[in-house]
Each structure stands twice: as C-alpha cells, then as structure tokens.
Design an enzyme around this catalytic site. Structure first.
Site, PDB file in Angstrom:
ATOM      1  N   HIS A  57      -7.025   9.931  -1.901  1.00  0.00           N
ATOM      2  CA  HIS A  57      -6.490   9.798  -0.544  1.00  0.00           C
ATOM      3  C   HIS A  57      -7.393  10.434   0.514  1.00  0.00           C
ATOM      4  O   HIS A  57      -7.658   9.843   1.559  1.00  0.00           O
ATOM      5  CB  HIS A  57      -5.093  10.424  -0.495  1.00  0.00           C
ATOM      6  CG  HIS A  57      -4.221   9.860   0.574  1.00  0.00           C
ATOM      7  ND1 HIS A  57      -2.857   9.767   0.454  1.00  0.00           N
ATOM      8  CD2 HIS A  57      -4.504   9.356   1.792  1.00  0.00           C
ATOM      9  CE1 HIS A  57      -2.341   9.232   1.546  1.00  0.00           C
ATOM     10  NE2 HIS A  57      -3.321   8.980   2.373  1.00  0.00           N
ATOM     11  N   ASP A  85       0.849  -1.196   0.000  1.00  0.00           N
ATOM     12  CA  ASP A  85       0.000   0.000   0.000  1.00  0.00           C
ATOM     13  C   ASP A  85       0.885   1.246   0.000  1.00  0.00           C
ATOM     14  O   ASP A  85       1.557   1.539   0.988  1.00  0.00           O
ATOM     15  CB  ASP A  85      -0.910  -0.004   1.229  1.00  0.00           C
ATOM     16  CG  ASP A  85      -1.873   1.171   1.223  1.00  0.00           C
ATOM     17  OD1 ASP A  85      -2.987   1.026   0.681  1.00  0.00           O
ATOM     18  OD2 ASP A  85      -1.521   2.244   1.772  1.00  0.00           O
ATOM     19  N   LYS A 131      -2.133   6.431  -4.280  1.00  0.00           N
ATOM     20  CA  LYS A 131      -3.217   7.361  -3.971  1.00  0.00           C
ATOM     21  C   LYS A 131      -2.890   8.749  -4.513  1.00  0.00           C
ATOM     22  O   LYS A 131      -1.728   9.180  -4.485  1.00  0.00           O
ATOM     23  CB  LYS A 131      -3.430   7.461  -2.446  1.00  0.00           C
ATOM     24  CG  LYS A 131      -3.542   6.113  -1.742  1.00  0.00           C
ATOM     25  CD  LYS A 131      -3.656   6.282  -0.238  1.00  0.00           C
ATOM     26  CE  LYS A 131      -3.567   4.953   0.474  1.00  0.00           C
ATOM     27  NZ  LYS A 131      -2.160   4.467   0.603  1.00  0.00           N
ATOM     28  N   TYR A 154       3.581   9.954   0.645  1.00  0.00           N
ATOM     29  CA  TYR A 154       4.527   9.319   1.561  1.00  0.00           C
ATOM     30  C   TYR A 154       5.980   9.618   1.186  1.00  0.00           C
ATOM     31  O   TYR A 154       6.889   9.411   1.983  1.00  0.00           O
ATOM     32  CB  TYR A 154       4.323   7.800   1.599  1.00  0.00           C
ATOM     33  CG  TYR A 154       2.961   7.350   2.074  1.00  0.00           C
ATOM     34  CD1 TYR A 154       2.086   8.228   2.714  1.00  0.00           C
ATOM     35  CD2 TYR A 154       2.535   6.043   1.862  1.00  0.00           C
ATOM     36  CE1 TYR A 154       0.828   7.818   3.128  1.00  0.00           C
ATOM     37  CE2 TYR A 154       1.285   5.617   2.288  1.00  0.00           C
ATOM     38  CZ  TYR A 154       0.427   6.507   2.901  1.00  0.00           C
ATOM     39  OH  TYR A 154      -0.814   6.097   3.316  1.00  0.00           O
TER      40      TYR A 154
END
Length: 337
Positions: free
Chosen positions: A123, A58, A92, A63
C-alpha cells in the site's frame, strides 16, 4: 437479461493486458470511504455495482470493510450474478504489516472469503503505523523513512505469495521513480502495476512514462480529485479538477458531469481509474463512460495542459522527524532516509 437502465454489459468494458498476460478491467470501483461511510454501506455499493456490470473491485485491509465486502461477493456468487473467475479483486498490505506480509494477505483472503487475490499491492513503501489525527502540519513520532533493504524483504514475501498461488499478480502503490528503479533492479517478479494519485490537476507525466517504458500499468486513484477526501488531507492551495473551466466546458459539450470527463480522460490516457461512489447513478456513469462517446484528440490535449502538479494525498502521516511530506516523494530524484 438485465433490464436495469443503469446496467452495462461487462463484456463491453475494455480490459488492459498486463505484461504477464493477465487482463484487468480498465475501470474499477474504489472502496476507500471509511471516513464518510460505514462498511455496510460500501459493501452494498459493491454488491449493486457488480449486479450492474462492474467486475473490478479495489480493496485494502486498512479500509476496514473487507469482511463486509467479502460477504457481498459470496452472496453475488451464490445467487449466480457472477463467478469468481469473472471478478478482479485487489487488496493491499498495510504499513503495520510489512513484517508479516503473508499473514496479512491470509487475513484479507479470510475476510474477503476468497482462495486467491487477483492483485496484491504494497500500500505504501513506509513501514509505519497509521497515526490518527496527524494532519499536514503535524508529524507521527513513530514514522520511519524508506529503507530499500527493508522494502525488499516485503517484496520477497510478495513474490512468495505469487509462487504459492494465493496471489495471481503483485504490484506497488505510491512509489516514485528512484524507489521503483531499485525495486526493478532487485526483484525476481516485476510489479504488474503501480497504484498512484492521478487526475487532471496531478498527472505525474514523468512517473507515468517511466512505468509505461518498463511495462508497468498505472492504476489511478482520486481520478476526479477526491473532493470528499478527509479534512486531514486538505490544504489551502488545493484545486478542484471538476471545477476546472476547461473540464467544465468539455463536460457541457458532451452533456455529462465534469467528473465523468475526468474518468474518460484517465481511461483514454492509458490509466486504470478506480473512482469511488456509493450512488448507483454515479458509479455506473463512471463505468459506462469508457464504452461510449470518447473525448476528442483536441479535448485530451486541452486537459493535458491543465496539470497543476497539485498532489492531494500528500502522505503526511508517514513523515518522519526532520523531514517534510515532500521528502516522501523524492522530487529531487534522491531518496531521503
């Protein structure tokens, strides 16, 4: 043959069939750890996890580690550990890219070195830039509320990604029932999943039941309560699921860590948990736990009674002027805008 004692045969890991026939491994490896680990550390964890049996990763653009994870995936494929078809890779679109969804997806594909994504999520439903340093007690002056007309523009681009073949499945994240009702009313392609906070102290039974009724799977983040989440997301009233006496008692009965009990509960409850760890012994126990020694019906019932309705990821960075973070979640059944 893999002789590593931590190895789990990926063929033994159950998969959940989505409404469109796609099958997703019931446990994934989360990769949100940028507050505590650098991108290379997380990429190394991904590489080792795949070598030891993980097939569901994921990811997310925000990130900040998709390039490093992509390099790890390419090396795994080149060395023959896994084929692309065996992997389930999620990414996302972040809030600052709601007006350029297709370009954002293409950037994630480029960073990950992939021709397609197995799953692409919106997201958050709020079109805001992340405001660094915003805490539960402060506000982002540029934050904007949910506007359904604008969200549907985002979703039309998501549908286009499916139709172009760049994305195999699309879904939502951090949605509520009122928002989901509007999306299901107006979409051409229904989301296959909603990613949402779910752990024994925040079970979201109403939303979970709504998703099940509509054939939408629930991916649960923070499945053990995210004890290492950023300080900005912590408040004095927060509890610690892995210290819950009931969960501790069940863990002792099974001879496992309370965190593993939380993962077992999530998977047996019908969720798809995505725990995060960079330590092989921890993330492999999370994977192995869904293939052996299930919790009893009595233990599942006992954990169900531990719901504290304690949301840890409040989303305060997206709260607009004059609103509280509770307004993000439509708790009275009405969308605030």
């Amino acid at each position: 043959m893999n002789t590593n004692p931590l190895y789990v045969d990926p063929n033994t890991v159950p998969k959940k069939k989505l409404y469109n026939g796609a099958e997703i491994p019931v446990v994934g490896l989360g990769t949100f750890g940028s507050d505590n680990y650098d991108a290379d550390t997380i990429a190394r964890a991904v590489k080792e996890a795949v070598r030891l049996g993980y097939r569901h990763i994921d990811c997310a653009a925000v990130y900040g580690n998709e390039k490093e994870i992509g390099k790890a995936i390419r090396e795994l494929i080149q060395e023959g550990t896994v084929s692309r078809e065996e992997l389930w890779i999620t990414s996302k679109v972040w809030n600052d890219s709601h007006d350029r969804v297709i370009e954002a997806c293409e950037q994630s594909l480029s960073d990950l070195g992939l021709e397609y994504l197995d799953l692409y999520l919106v997201h958050w439903p709020f079109p805001n830039h992340h405001a660094k340093g915003v805490t539960v007690d402060s506000r982002d002056p540029h934050a904007k509320p949910y506007i359904h007309e604008n969200y549907m523009k985002v979703w039309r681009d998501m549908e286009q990604l499916v139709e172009s073949g760049k994305v195999r499945n699309i879904g939502t994240s951090n949605m509520t029932i009122p928002k989901m009702e509007l999306l299901l009313r107006d979409c051409r392609i229904k989301p296959v999943v909603n990613e949402m906070e779910m752990h024994p102290h925040f079970q979201q039974p109403e939303l979970f039941a709504y998703l099940q009724k509509n054939g939408i799977a629930a991916i649960g983040f923070c499945p053990i309560g995210s004890p290492n989440r950023p300080e900005r997301d912590k408040t004095p009233e927060d509890t610690v699921p892995i210290e819950d006496p009931v969960i501790v008692r069940i863990a002792r009965a099974h001879g496992i860590h309370p965190a593993v009990v939380c993962i077992k509960w999530a998977a047996q409850n019908g969720q798809i948990p995505i725990p995060f760890s960079v330590k092989p012994e921890k993330y492999m126990s999370n994977l192995r736990c869904v293939t052996e020694d299930p919790l009893t019906e009595q233990e599942m019932a006992a954990i169900k009674q531990q719901d504290q309705k304690n949301r840890f990821i409040k989303g305060q960075v997206f709260t607009w002027e004059g609103a509280t973070w509770e307004d993000l979640w439509d708790e009275d059944g009405i969308i605030k805008a």
